[in-house]
Design a protein around this motif. Sequence first.
Motif, short mmCIF file in Angstrom:
data_model
loop_
_atom_site.label_atom_id
_atom_site.label_comp_id
_atom_site.label_asym_id
_atom_site.label_seq_id
_atom_site.Cartn_x
_atom_site.Cartn_y
_atom_site.Cartn_z
N VAL A 1 0.82 -1.21 0.00
CA VAL A 1 0.00 0.00 0.00
C VAL A 1 0.86 1.26 0.00
O VAL A 1 2.03 1.23 0.37
N GLU A 2 0.22 2.38 -0.39
CA GLU A 2 0.94 3.64 -0.41
C GLU A 2 0.90 4.31 0.95
O GLU A 2 -0.06 4.15 1.70
N PRO A 3 1.95 5.07 1.28
CA PRO A 3 1.90 5.89 2.48
C PRO A 3 0.77 6.93 2.33
O PRO A 3 0.41 7.32 1.22
N PHE A 4 0.23 7.37 3.47
CA PHE A 4 -0.87 8.34 3.45
C PHE A 4 -0.97 9.00 4.81
O PHE A 4 -0.40 8.52 5.80
N ALA A 5 -1.72 10.08 4.86
CA ALA A 5 -2.01 10.76 6.13
C ALA A 5 -3.41 11.36 6.03
O ALA A 5 -3.78 11.90 4.99
N VAL A 6 -4.18 11.24 7.12
CA VAL A 6 -5.49 11.88 7.24
C VAL A 6 -5.59 12.50 8.62
O VAL A 6 -4.97 12.01 9.57
N GLU A 7 -6.37 13.55 8.72
CA GLU A 7 -6.59 14.22 10.00
C GLU A 7 -7.98 13.84 10.52
O GLU A 7 -8.96 13.97 9.79
N ARG A 8 -8.03 13.39 11.76
CA ARG A 8 -9.29 13.11 12.44
C ARG A 8 -9.10 13.41 13.92
O ARG A 8 -8.03 13.12 14.48
N PHE A 9 -10.11 13.96 14.55
CA PHE A 9 -10.07 14.22 15.99
C PHE A 9 -8.85 15.06 16.39
O PHE A 9 -8.29 14.89 17.47
N GLY A 10 -8.41 15.94 15.50
CA GLY A 10 -7.25 16.77 15.79
C GLY A 10 -5.94 16.02 15.79
O GLY A 10 -4.93 16.51 16.32
N THR A 11 -5.92 14.84 15.19
CA THR A 11 -4.75 13.96 15.19
C THR A 11 -4.46 13.50 13.76
O THR A 11 -5.37 13.26 12.98
N THR A 12 -3.20 13.33 13.45
CA THR A 12 -2.80 12.80 12.14
C THR A 12 -2.67 11.28 12.25
O THR A 12 -1.96 10.77 13.11
N PHE A 13 -3.37 10.59 11.35
CA PHE A 13 -3.33 9.13 11.26
C PHE A 13 -2.71 8.75 9.93
O PHE A 13 -2.85 9.47 8.94
N GLY A 14 -2.05 7.61 9.90
CA GLY A 14 -1.59 7.09 8.62
C GLY A 14 -0.24 6.42 8.68
O GLY A 14 0.37 6.25 9.73
N LEU A 15 0.19 6.03 7.50
CA LEU A 15 1.53 5.50 7.27
C LEU A 15 2.32 6.67 6.71
O LEU A 15 2.22 6.99 5.52
N ILE A 16 3.05 7.34 7.57
CA ILE A 16 3.59 8.66 7.27
C ILE A 16 5.10 8.60 7.03
O ILE A 16 5.86 8.18 7.92
N PRO A 17 5.54 9.02 5.84
CA PRO A 17 6.98 9.05 5.55
C PRO A 17 7.70 10.08 6.42
O PRO A 17 7.19 11.18 6.65
N GLU A 18 8.87 9.68 6.93
CA GLU A 18 9.72 10.60 7.69
C GLU A 18 11.09 10.63 7.04
O GLU A 18 11.72 9.59 6.85
N PRO A 19 11.56 11.82 6.69
CA PRO A 19 12.85 11.93 6.00
C PRO A 19 14.02 11.59 6.93
O PRO A 19 13.88 11.59 8.16
N PRO A 20 15.16 11.33 6.33
CA PRO A 20 16.36 11.03 7.13
C PRO A 20 16.72 12.20 8.05
O PRO A 20 16.53 13.36 7.68
#
Length: 149
Positions: free
Chosen positions: A100-119
């Motif tokens: 699956v692809e990484p993604f981010a969604v906002e719900r309840f004032g929180t970020t959910f998802g499979l979120i890429p983090e740079p080096p």
Amino acid sequence: MTDGPPTRIAIDHDDYHAEHVGHTADGRQFFLTTPFEPAGDDGGGAEFVALFLFAADGRFVEARIDAFGPRDGMDQVAARETYDARLAELGDVTFARIEVEPFAVERFGTTFGLIPEPPEDEDDGWWVILEPGDYMAFTAPWDSGGYDT
């Protein structure tokens, strides 16, 4: 170091955090999980049930997220019933590896998802972190299917 974040990551089915990953009868991919916001010094925190849905080709389609408040005051029966209902609403499923692809969604004032983090520095590589809670972390090779906790 890698050139950038992945376009897809693999998640192998297991008996731990990836217990409920797989495919629906109509070919979609899914990931049912229980993200959380850790409680800080001032208390707080929150528990969630999250169903992430993806197209057959791994494109993110939808997030169905339910909030249950802090763990110490959470209605655990309601949370379990919601989790079971989210799984049941998928119909017939096969538990198996997903890609699956990484993604981010906002719900309840929180970020959910499979979120890429740079080096963090030039010798590090990219990570993809399951948020909130940072309880699954993926790194190259992106098709390995494994994760760190």
